[in-house]
Every structure is written in C-alpha cells, then in structure tokens.
Scaffold this active site. Structure first.
Site, PDB file in Angstrom:
ATOM      1  N   HIS A   1     -76.032  10.347  65.951  1.00 56.97           N
ATOM      2  CA  HIS A   1     -75.412   9.514  64.908  1.00 56.97           C
ATOM      3  C   HIS A   1     -74.404   8.603  65.585  1.00 56.97           C
ATOM      4  CE1 HIS A   1     -73.145   8.328  61.317  1.00 56.97           C
ATOM      5  NE2 HIS A   1     -72.075   8.486  62.078  1.00 56.97           N
TER       6      HIS A   1
ATOM      7  N   LYS B   1     -77.039  15.504  67.502  1.00 52.19           N
ATOM      8  CA  LYS B   1     -77.528  16.262  66.350  1.00 52.19           C
ATOM      9  C   LYS B   1     -78.227  17.584  66.757  1.00 52.19           C
ATOM     10  CE  LYS B   1     -78.058  12.180  63.383  1.00 52.19           C
ATOM     11  NZ  LYS B   1     -79.004  11.418  62.506  1.00 52.19           N
TER      12      LYS B   1
ATOM     13  N   GLU C   1     -64.769   8.153  59.653  1.00 50.24           N
ATOM     14  CA  GLU C   1     -65.547   9.282  60.183  1.00 50.24           C
ATOM     15  C   GLU C   1     -64.759  10.057  61.244  1.00 50.24           C
ATOM     16  OE1 GLU C   1     -69.953   7.216  59.471  1.00 50.24           O
ATOM     17  OE2 GLU C   1     -69.308   7.698  61.507  1.00 50.24           O
TER      18      GLU C   1
ATOM     19  N   TYR D   1     -72.176  12.571  54.772  1.00 52.28           N
ATOM     20  CA  TYR D   1     -73.287  11.685  54.404  1.00 52.28           C
ATOM     21  C   TYR D   1     -73.250  11.300  52.931  1.00 52.28           C
ATOM     22  CZ  TYR D   1     -75.601  12.115  58.961  1.00 52.28           C
ATOM     23  OH  TYR D   1     -75.920  12.029  60.291  1.00 52.28           O
TER      24      TYR D   1
ATOM     25  N   ASN E   1     -83.399  12.620  64.841  1.00 58.68           N
ATOM     26  CA  ASN E   1     -83.318  11.491  65.761  1.00 58.68           C
ATOM     27  C   ASN E   1     -82.138  11.563  66.728  1.00 58.68           C
ATOM     28  OD1 ASN E   1     -81.338  10.895  63.944  1.00 58.68           O
ATOM     29  ND2 ASN E   1     -82.223   8.962  63.228  1.00 58.68           N
TER      30      ASN E   1
HETATM   31  N1  UDP Z   1     -82.825   9.611  57.718  1.00 53.23           N
HETATM   32  C1  UDP Z   1     -83.963  10.293  57.303  1.00 53.23           C
HETATM   33  N2  UDP Z   1     -84.967   9.583  56.687  1.00 53.23           N
HETATM   34  C2  UDP Z   1     -84.906   8.239  56.487  1.00 53.23           C
HETATM   35  C3  UDP Z   1     -83.756   7.554  56.907  1.00 53.23           C
HETATM   36  C4  UDP Z   1     -82.733   8.266  57.519  1.00 53.23           C
HETATM   37  O1  UDP Z   1     -84.063  11.501  57.470  1.00 53.23           O
HETATM   38  O2  UDP Z   1     -85.852   7.660  55.930  1.00 53.23           O
HETATM   39  C5  UDP Z   1     -81.740  10.367  58.374  1.00 53.23           C
HETATM   40  C6  UDP Z   1     -81.683  10.121  59.881  1.00 53.23           C
HETATM   41  O3  UDP Z   1     -81.277  11.345  60.526  1.00 53.23           O
HETATM   42  C7  UDP Z   1     -80.611   9.047  59.992  1.00 53.23           C
HETATM   43  C8  UDP Z   1     -79.642   9.481  58.895  1.00 53.23           C
HETATM   44  O4  UDP Z   1     -80.492   9.934  57.841  1.00 53.23           O
HETATM   45  O5  UDP Z   1     -80.027   8.990  61.282  1.00 53.23           O
HETATM   46  C9  UDP Z   1     -78.724   8.387  58.367  1.00 53.23           C
HETATM   47  O6  UDP Z   1     -79.518   7.273  57.989  1.00 53.23           O
HETATM   48  P1  UDP Z   1     -79.067   5.792  58.312  1.00 53.23           P
HETATM   49  O7  UDP Z   1     -79.975   4.880  57.534  1.00 53.23           O
HETATM   50  O8  UDP Z   1     -77.591   5.649  58.101  1.00 53.23           O
HETATM   51  O9  UDP Z   1     -79.456   5.616  59.863  1.00 53.23           O
HETATM   52  P2  UDP Z   1     -78.582   5.579  61.218  1.00 53.23           P
HETATM   53  O10 UDP Z   1     -77.306   4.819  60.910  1.00 53.23           O
HETATM   54  O11 UDP Z   1     -78.331   7.004  61.631  1.00 53.23           O
HETATM   55  O12 UDP Z   1     -79.462   4.863  62.205  1.00 53.23           O
END
Ligand code: UDP
Length: 140
Positions: free
Chosen positions: A117, A11, A128, A51, A114
């Site tokens: 992805h 990212k 995807e 997303y 974070n």
């Molecule tokens: N995210 C965020 N706030 C939250 C949860 C998720 O900004 O409270 C962002 C974060 O970058 C995350 C992405 O949205 O990686 C997708 O969320 P998901 O719950 O699918 O988590 P992942 O599969 O990436 O662990």
C-alpha cells in the site's frame, strides 16, 4: 522539489512469502528512506478504519479479511516527492497492468493480494501516518 513523507504497508501476502526485504530494497533503490517501521497485525476494526474510504466498494469485506489475515509491515518513507515516487515504484493496483520493474509487477499475486500500500496524496499520507504511528516513532 519538496521533501515529503508517505505511509507504506507491506501486505500479508508479502510477509507470508518472506519477501519483505526484496520489497524494501526496491523502495530504498528508488531513493526512499525508511524513517519508521514496525511489524504489526491489524484487528478488523483497525483495517476497516484504514480503508473506510472504500466501505461501499464490492471488494471491501474481502480486503479487510485479507489485511487482517497475517502480519503487515507499516513504514513511513521520506524523500523528494515521496508520495508520487512510492506510487511509481509500487506500480498499478492490478499487477497485470503494472510496469516492468515495479514491486507489484514483480511480486503481487493479484489485484487484491498486491503486496504493498502507498498513500495517494500528501494529505492522505499525513492522516494515514497519524493512524499508524505516534510522532515519536518517526526518526528522520
Ligand atoms: N482492491 C481489490 N479489488 C479491486 C481494487 C482494489 O481487492 O478491484 C484492493 C487492493 O488490495 C488495493 C486496495 O484494495 O491495493 C485499495 O484499492 P485502491 O483502489 O486504493 O488501490 P491502491 O491505491 O492500493 O493502488
């Protein structure tokens, strides 16, 4: 165990800090093989489409703004149990909850920024990958 493919994204927080190599080392050390990779910058429409499942979530607009704020590195990773293995090496979404040694524990800035992805199922991985790569860009 089945050989799977999964979509990985390094990212904008990580490309900005020039730590793509450190992240790739963790992926490769976990036994994942990069069979496609490119550095791109998403438009707002591309990030929103990727997303779309999160469209109703409160963090959606901020997430799209973040994911379009700089370059990303998109990858297809291949290996035994690649979807679960990649999720394991990534660590929990919130780096505060991520296990020691995981990418997010070591490199993520916060729950949004974070660093990586990874697809969360084989079915989503296929969708995807098709969104980001042409079939001929995958070289296994
Ligand atoms: N995210 C965020 N706030 C939250 C949860 C998720 O900004 O409270 C962002 C974060 O970058 C995350 C992405 O949205 O990686 C997708 O969320 P998901 O719950 O699918 O988590 P992942 O599969 O990436 O662990």
């Amino acid at each position: 165990m089945a050989i799977e493919r999964t979509l990985s994204i390094i990212k904008p927080d990580a490309t900005a800090r020039n730590i793509t190599g450190k992240i790739i080392a963790k992926l490769e050390e976990a036994g994942l093989r990069i069979i496609a990779q490119k550095r791109i910058r998403w438009s707002k429409a591309e990030a929103e489409a990727f997303y779309a499942v999160h469209r109703e979530r409160p963090f959606f607009n901020d997430l799209v703004a973040f994911m379009t704020s700089g370059p990303i590195v998109v990858q297809v990773l291949e290996g035994e149990n690649a979807v679960a293995k990649n999720r394991e090496v990534m660590g929990a979404t919130n780096p505060a909850n991520a296990a020691p040694g995981t990418i997010r524990r070591e490199f993520a800035e916060n729950i949004e920024r974070n660093s990586v992805h990874g697809s969360d199922s084989a079915e989503n991985a296929a969708a995807e990958i098709a969104q980001v790569f042409k079939p001929e860009e995958l070289v296994g």
